[in-house]
Design a protein around this motif. Structure first.
Motif, PDB file in Angstrom:
ATOM      1  N   MET A  73     -43.099  43.952  63.177  1.00  0.00           N
ATOM      2  CA  MET A  73     -43.851  42.806  63.667  1.00  0.00           C
ATOM      3  C   MET A  73     -43.227  41.508  63.182  1.00  0.00           C
ATOM      4  SD  MET A  73     -46.532  42.230  65.438  1.00  0.00           S
ATOM      5  CE  MET A  73     -47.980  41.302  65.648  1.00  0.00           C
ATOM      6  N   ARG A  74     -42.916  41.468  61.890  1.00  0.00           N
ATOM      7  CA  ARG A  74     -42.358  40.249  61.322  1.00  0.00           C
ATOM      8  C   ARG A  74     -40.962  39.980  61.892  1.00  0.00           C
ATOM      9  NH1 ARG A  74     -41.919  38.509  55.018  1.00  0.00           N
ATOM     10  NH2 ARG A  74     -41.948  36.310  55.514  1.00  0.00           N
ATOM     11  N   ARG A  75     -40.218  41.050  62.140  1.00  0.00           N
ATOM     12  CA  ARG A  75     -38.880  40.920  62.700  1.00  0.00           C
ATOM     13  C   ARG A  75     -38.949  40.338  64.111  1.00  0.00           C
ATOM     14  NH1 ARG A  75     -34.566  45.681  63.951  1.00  0.00           N
ATOM     15  NH2 ARG A  75     -32.848  44.300  64.421  1.00  0.00           N
ATOM     16  N   ASN A  76     -39.929  40.724  64.884  1.00  0.00           N
ATOM     17  CA  ASN A  76     -40.098  40.200  66.244  1.00  0.00           C
ATOM     18  C   ASN A  76     -40.359  38.701  66.221  1.00  0.00           C
ATOM     19  OD1 ASN A  76     -39.698  42.691  67.369  1.00  0.00           O
ATOM     20  ND2 ASN A  76     -41.879  43.164  67.557  1.00  0.00           N
ATOM     21  N   LYS A  77     -41.105  38.216  65.223  1.00  0.00           N
ATOM     22  CA  LYS A  77     -41.367  36.784  65.118  1.00  0.00           C
ATOM     23  C   LYS A  77     -40.077  36.016  64.835  1.00  0.00           C
ATOM     24  CE  LYS A  77     -46.163  37.071  63.611  1.00  0.00           C
ATOM     25  NZ  LYS A  77     -47.118  36.767  62.534  1.00  0.00           N
ATOM     26  N   TRP A  78     -39.235  36.574  63.963  1.00  0.00           N
ATOM     27  CA  TRP A  78     -37.958  35.926  63.651  1.00  0.00           C
ATOM     28  C   TRP A  78     -37.060  35.879  64.887  1.00  0.00           C
ATOM     29  CZ3 TRP A  78     -36.678  32.782  60.005  1.00  0.00           C
ATOM     30  CH2 TRP A  78     -37.346  32.827  58.784  1.00  0.00           C
ATOM     31  N   ILE A  79     -36.993  36.976  65.600  1.00  0.00           N
ATOM     32  CA  ILE A  79     -36.165  37.032  66.811  1.00  0.00           C
ATOM     33  C   ILE A  79     -36.694  36.030  67.834  1.00  0.00           C
ATOM     34  CG2 ILE A  79     -35.488  38.479  68.763  1.00  0.00           C
ATOM     35  CD1 ILE A  79     -35.376  40.836  66.806  1.00  0.00           C
TER      36      ILE A  79
END
Length: 63
Positions: free
Chosen positions: A1-7
């Motif tokens: 989830m957090r990785r998707n926000k960064w992307i």
């Protein structure tokens, strides 16, 4: 989830940078083309005046 926000954030920043560069490019291009047209018109006017003065000088010399 957090990785998707960064992307998503990186993609959004990239999109904003691309839009900014595109706007800057087209605005600068238009400005440069307008100034070039103005300079060419001024140069053409100077040539026109020079030719007219040369013609008048030649007429005066013939008299």
């Amino acid at each position: 989830m957090r990785r998707n926000k960064w992307i998503f954030a990186i993609g959004l920043i990239g999109l904003l940078l691309a839009a900014n560069n595109g706007i800057y490019y087209f605005t600068t291009k238009r400005t440069l083309e307008e100034r070039l047209r103005e300079e060419l018109a001024a140069f053409a006017k100077q040539i026109e005046i020079s030719i007219e003065l040369s013609r008048l000088g030649a007429e005066e010399y013939e008299r």
